[in-house]
Design a protein around this motif. Structure first.
Motif, PDB file in Angstrom:
ATOM      1  N   GLY A 112      64.177  43.918  -6.232  1.00  0.00           N
ATOM      2  CA  GLY A 112      64.297  42.561  -5.745  1.00  0.00           C
ATOM      3  C   GLY A 112      63.566  41.462  -6.263  1.00  0.00           C
ATOM      4  O   GLY A 112      63.944  40.495  -5.993  1.00  0.00           O
ATOM      5  N   LYS A 113      62.733  41.761  -7.271  1.00  0.00           N
ATOM      6  CA  LYS A 113      62.195  40.866  -8.079  1.00  0.00           C
ATOM      7  C   LYS A 113      62.438  40.545  -9.361  1.00  0.00           C
ATOM      8  O   LYS A 113      62.867  41.341 -10.213  1.00  0.00           O
ATOM      9  CB  LYS A 113      60.551  41.427  -8.043  1.00  0.00           C
ATOM     10  CG  LYS A 113      59.873  41.487  -6.820  1.00  0.00           C
ATOM     11  CD  LYS A 113      59.530  40.095  -5.977  1.00  0.00           C
ATOM     12  CE  LYS A 113      58.694  40.467  -4.817  1.00  0.00           C
ATOM     13  NZ  LYS A 113      58.331  39.247  -4.027  1.00  0.00           N
ATOM     14  N   SER A 152      59.024  33.410  -4.038  1.00  0.00           N
ATOM     15  CA  SER A 152      58.850  34.852  -3.531  1.00  0.00           C
ATOM     16  C   SER A 152      59.503  36.005  -4.388  1.00  0.00           C
ATOM     17  O   SER A 152      59.099  36.760  -4.428  1.00  0.00           O
ATOM     18  CB  SER A 152      58.789  34.928  -2.168  1.00  0.00           C
ATOM     19  OG  SER A 152      60.333  34.670  -1.791  1.00  0.00           O
ATOM     20  N   ASP A 153      60.774  35.451  -4.949  1.00  0.00           N
ATOM     21  CA  ASP A 153      61.484  36.489  -5.640  1.00  0.00           C
ATOM     22  C   ASP A 153      61.225  36.704  -6.922  1.00  0.00           C
ATOM     23  O   ASP A 153      61.792  37.490  -7.671  1.00  0.00           O
ATOM     24  CB  ASP A 153      63.015  36.214  -5.395  1.00  0.00           C
ATOM     25  CG  ASP A 153      63.560  34.992  -6.130  1.00  0.00           C
ATOM     26  OD1 ASP A 153      62.511  34.278  -6.477  1.00  0.00           O
ATOM     27  OD2 ASP A 153      64.804  34.835  -6.459  1.00  0.00           O
ATOM     28  N   VAL A 154      60.073  35.931  -7.595  1.00  0.00           N
ATOM     29  CA  VAL A 154      59.563  36.165  -9.107  1.00  0.00           C
ATOM     30  C   VAL A 154      58.241  36.890  -8.834  1.00  0.00           C
ATOM     31  O   VAL A 154      57.544  36.418  -8.187  1.00  0.00           O
ATOM     32  CB  VAL A 154      59.492  34.697  -9.510  1.00  0.00           C
ATOM     33  CG1 VAL A 154      59.003  35.006 -11.078  1.00  0.00           C
ATOM     34  CG2 VAL A 154      60.886  34.158  -9.488  1.00  0.00           C
ATOM     35  N   SER A 155      58.152  38.008  -9.674  1.00  0.00           N
ATOM     36  CA  SER A 155      57.149  38.671  -9.985  1.00  0.00           C
ATOM     37  C   SER A 155      56.382  38.000 -11.339  1.00  0.00           C
ATOM     38  O   SER A 155      56.965  38.319 -12.392  1.00  0.00           O
ATOM     39  CB  SER A 155      57.078  40.171  -9.762  1.00  0.00           C
ATOM     40  OG  SER A 155      55.812  40.754 -10.020  1.00  0.00           O
ATOM     41  N   PHE A 156      55.017  37.700 -11.135  1.00  0.00           N
ATOM     42  CA  PHE A 156      54.394  37.298 -12.489  1.00  0.00           C
ATOM     43  C   PHE A 156      53.219  38.357 -12.860  1.00  0.00           C
ATOM     44  O   PHE A 156      52.604  38.548 -11.781  1.00  0.00           O
ATOM     45  CB  PHE A 156      53.639  35.890 -12.337  1.00  0.00           C
ATOM     46  CG  PHE A 156      53.165  35.382 -13.743  1.00  0.00           C
ATOM     47  CD1 PHE A 156      53.708  34.643 -14.387  1.00  0.00           C
ATOM     48  CD2 PHE A 156      51.902  35.884 -14.045  1.00  0.00           C
ATOM     49  CE1 PHE A 156      53.363  34.021 -15.572  1.00  0.00           C
ATOM     50  CE2 PHE A 156      51.406  35.463 -15.267  1.00  0.00           C
ATOM     51  CZ  PHE A 156      52.100  34.501 -16.105  1.00  0.00           C
ATOM     52  N   ILE A 183      50.115  27.380 -17.627  1.00  0.00           N
ATOM     53  CA  ILE A 183      51.000  28.226 -16.929  1.00  0.00           C
ATOM     54  C   ILE A 183      50.519  28.700 -15.623  1.00  0.00           C
ATOM     55  O   ILE A 183      50.941  29.249 -14.838  1.00  0.00           O
ATOM     56  CB  ILE A 183      51.161  29.533 -17.788  1.00  0.00           C
ATOM     57  CG1 ILE A 183      52.134  30.577 -17.469  1.00  0.00           C
ATOM     58  CG2 ILE A 183      49.771  30.369 -18.136  1.00  0.00           C
ATOM     59  CD1 ILE A 183      52.474  31.541 -18.353  1.00  0.00           C
ATOM     60  N   GLY A 184      49.104  28.586 -15.568  1.00  0.00           N
ATOM     61  CA  GLY A 184      48.538  28.797 -14.148  1.00  0.00           C
ATOM     62  C   GLY A 184      48.768  28.066 -12.950  1.00  0.00           C
ATOM     63  O   GLY A 184      49.744  28.686 -11.832  1.00  0.00           O
ATOM     64  N   PRO A 185      49.283  26.758 -13.066  1.00  0.00           N
ATOM     65  CA  PRO A 185      49.800  26.062 -12.080  1.00  0.00           C
ATOM     66  C   PRO A 185      51.282  26.396 -11.676  1.00  0.00           C
ATOM     67  O   PRO A 185      51.838  26.347 -10.712  1.00  0.00           O
ATOM     68  CB  PRO A 185      49.799  24.523 -12.172  1.00  0.00           C
ATOM     69  CG  PRO A 185      48.499  24.706 -13.310  1.00  0.00           C
ATOM     70  CD  PRO A 185      48.461  25.675 -14.022  1.00  0.00           C
ATOM     71  N   TRP A 186      52.256  26.647 -12.776  1.00  0.00           N
ATOM     72  CA  TRP A 186      53.388  27.091 -12.901  1.00  0.00           C
ATOM     73  C   TRP A 186      53.587  28.365 -12.257  1.00  0.00           C
ATOM     74  O   TRP A 186      54.456  28.492 -11.208  1.00  0.00           O
ATOM     75  CB  TRP A 186      53.990  27.020 -14.304  1.00  0.00           C
ATOM     76  CG  TRP A 186      55.223  27.373 -14.579  1.00  0.00           C
ATOM     77  CD1 TRP A 186      56.350  26.624 -14.286  1.00  0.00           C
ATOM     78  CD2 TRP A 186      55.979  29.001 -14.832  1.00  0.00           C
ATOM     79  NE1 TRP A 186      57.613  27.419 -14.807  1.00  0.00           N
ATOM     80  CE2 TRP A 186      57.217  28.663 -14.915  1.00  0.00           C
ATOM     81  CE3 TRP A 186      55.347  30.052 -14.887  1.00  0.00           C
ATOM     82  CZ2 TRP A 186      58.241  29.638 -15.234  1.00  0.00           C
ATOM     83  CZ3 TRP A 186      56.152  30.981 -15.246  1.00  0.00           C
ATOM     84  CH2 TRP A 186      57.562  30.853 -15.559  1.00  0.00           C
ATOM     85  N   LYS A 187      52.577  29.441 -12.649  1.00  0.00           N
ATOM     86  CA  LYS A 187      52.572  30.630 -11.861  1.00  0.00           C
ATOM     87  C   LYS A 187      52.548  30.282 -10.387  1.00  0.00           C
ATOM     88  O   LYS A 187      53.144  31.149  -9.600  1.00  0.00           O
ATOM     89  CB  LYS A 187      51.445  31.758 -12.363  1.00  0.00           C
ATOM     90  CG  LYS A 187      51.150  32.746 -11.709  1.00  0.00           C
ATOM     91  CD  LYS A 187      50.077  33.335 -12.659  1.00  0.00           C
ATOM     92  CE  LYS A 187      49.446  34.512 -11.589  1.00  0.00           C
ATOM     93  NZ  LYS A 187      48.621  34.279 -10.524  1.00  0.00           N
ATOM     94  N   ALA A 188      51.505  29.792 -10.028  1.00  0.00           N
ATOM     95  CA  ALA A 188      51.299  29.438  -8.706  1.00  0.00           C
ATOM     96  C   ALA A 188      52.536  28.892  -7.921  1.00  0.00           C
ATOM     97  O   ALA A 188      52.383  28.972  -6.690  1.00  0.00           O
ATOM     98  CB  ALA A 188      49.981  28.414  -8.432  1.00  0.00           C
ATOM     99  N   PRO A 190      54.390  21.213 -16.328  1.00  0.00           N
ATOM    100  CA  PRO A 190      55.864  21.252 -15.985  1.00  0.00           C
ATOM    101  C   PRO A 190      55.974  21.495 -14.582  1.00  0.00           C
ATOM    102  O   PRO A 190      55.011  21.898 -14.091  1.00  0.00           O
ATOM    103  CB  PRO A 190      56.242  22.335 -16.770  1.00  0.00           C
ATOM    104  CG  PRO A 190      55.226  23.102 -16.972  1.00  0.00           C
ATOM    105  CD  PRO A 190      54.160  22.368 -17.432  1.00  0.00           C
ATOM    106  N   ALA A 191      57.031  21.197 -14.005  1.00  0.00           N
ATOM    107  CA  ALA A 191      57.360  21.462 -12.649  1.00  0.00           C
ATOM    108  C   ALA A 191      57.458  22.974 -12.296  1.00  0.00           C
ATOM    109  O   ALA A 191      57.728  23.751 -13.255  1.00  0.00           O
ATOM    110  CB  ALA A 191      58.403  20.877 -12.211  1.00  0.00           C
ATOM    111  N   PRO A 192      57.061  23.565 -11.236  1.00  0.00           N
ATOM    112  CA  PRO A 192      57.066  24.925 -10.909  1.00  0.00           C
ATOM    113  C   PRO A 192      58.536  25.383 -10.823  1.00  0.00           C
ATOM    114  O   PRO A 192      59.398  24.668 -10.817  1.00  0.00           O
ATOM    115  CB  PRO A 192      56.543  24.990  -9.774  1.00  0.00           C
ATOM    116  CG  PRO A 192      56.591  23.773  -8.730  1.00  0.00           C
ATOM    117  CD  PRO A 192      56.460  22.659 -10.164  1.00  0.00           C
ATOM    118  N   ALA A 193      58.680  26.748 -11.129  1.00  0.00           N
ATOM    119  CA  ALA A 193      59.992  27.265 -11.182  1.00  0.00           C
ATOM    120  C   ALA A 193      60.636  27.137  -9.849  1.00  0.00           C
ATOM    121  O   ALA A 193      61.938  27.596  -9.850  1.00  0.00           O
ATOM    122  CB  ALA A 193      59.837  28.695 -11.674  1.00  0.00           C
ATOM    123  N   SER A 194      59.913  26.963  -8.869  1.00  0.00           N
ATOM    124  CA  SER A 194      60.726  26.803  -7.402  1.00  0.00           C
ATOM    125  C   SER A 194      61.487  25.668  -7.219  1.00  0.00           C
ATOM    126  O   SER A 194      62.516  25.562  -6.534  1.00  0.00           O
ATOM    127  CB  SER A 194      59.792  26.758  -6.385  1.00  0.00           C
ATOM    128  OG  SER A 194      58.690  25.685  -6.619  1.00  0.00           O
TER     129      SER A 194
END
Length: 276
Positions: A107-108, A138-142, A129-134, A75-79
């Motif tokens: 702020g995360k 910047s406002d998301v903490s995994f 989830i690895g590529p998605w996480k990458a 899937p596309a990244p969350a960005s």
């Protein structure tokens, strides 16, 4: 290593077994929809467990289900802008009553994956989830949160935090999945890997085996695994992999890519609520 692991995992997908690990908290299962956890009456993400039972070995899942997962694009990244319809409470996610992030950061927006190294479904989820996480902004903490389901699960959860304390977790995460599910140099749920077996794996990646084994049983690691178990319990998970957004939402979804699509929407919702 990552490419080799992904190829080997795809070869294993048609015969992925359902993970079952039971200590009264939850268990895991291979998908009944393409690449998604199987359904339960509780949350439709994975079957429920029996109370206070030891970790159990896997059961076969439908070959066509896993084969479909192998050909599903990441899937596309969350960005990127969330795609598809807005998720619906009760169908696409569960609201966690009084839920809190695992590791709150100012702020995360936190995204947590509760996982188990011995779980075939988690191993199948990692290449997505690895590529998605990458690609998270910047406002998301995994954060990875290892599941404590008893037996071998607990040893690998302790190993996760021991590796983290030694700065080895990131570089060994996919390698450990590979050692269990592709190379089968470790047994996972096919047997009972000892602390020494697990320490020997990390020794290949720069750890001192005796020090690693000692760290697995340390007070600091026990505190972290207890916190991980409490987080899983209050997040009402019924299986792994489970994705939790900001401690508030337990993602469901019809497939692994669908889980990440829903997570994208929930991240955007939390960002809007913060006024960002």
């Amino acid at each position: 290593m990552k490419t080799r692991f992904a190829i080997a995992l795809m070869a294993l997908l048609p015969i992925l077994a359902a993970c079952k690990a039971q200590d009264g908290t939850a268990n895991t299962a291979a998908p009944t929809e393409p690449a998604a956890p199987s359904s339960t009456p509780a949350t439709d993400t994975a079957p429920a467990t029996n109370s206070e039972a030891p970790a159990a070995t896997g059961e076969s899942s439908a070959a066509e289900t896993a084969a479909a997962a192998a050909t599903t694009p990441a899937p596309a990244p969350a960005s990127s802008r969330p795609t598809g319809p807005e998720p619906v409470a009760g169908t696409d996610y569960v609201v966690i009553e009084n839920g809190q992030p695992f590791q709150p950061a100012a702020g995360k927006i936190e995204v947590a994956e509760i996982f188990g190294y011995v779980c075939p479904a988690c191993a199948a989820f990692q290449p997505l989830i690895g590529p998605w996480k990458a690609g998270l902004p910047s406002d998301v903490s995994f954060v990875y949160v290892p599941a404590m389901f008893g037996g071998t699960w607990d040893n690998y959860a302790r190993a996760f935090y021991a590796a983290q304390s030694m700065g080895l977790q990131e570089k060994t995460h996919e390698a450990l999945y590979s050692a269990i599910h592709a190379e089968q140099t470790l047994k996972g749920e096919r047997g009972k890997d000892s602390v020494e077996d697990i320490a020997a794996f990390y020794a290949k990646h720069g750890a001192d085996a005796k020090q690693f084994a000692s760290t697995m049983g340390s007070f600091a690691v026990n505190a972290k695994t207890n916190a991980a178990k409490q987080f899983a319990q209050r997040s009402q998970i019924t299986g792994t992999p489970s994705v939790i957004v900001n401690g508030k939402y337990l993602v469901k979804g019809k497939s692994f890519p669908d889980m990440l699509r829903i997570a994208d929407h929930l991240i955007a919702r939390e960002r809007a609520a913060k006024g960002n």
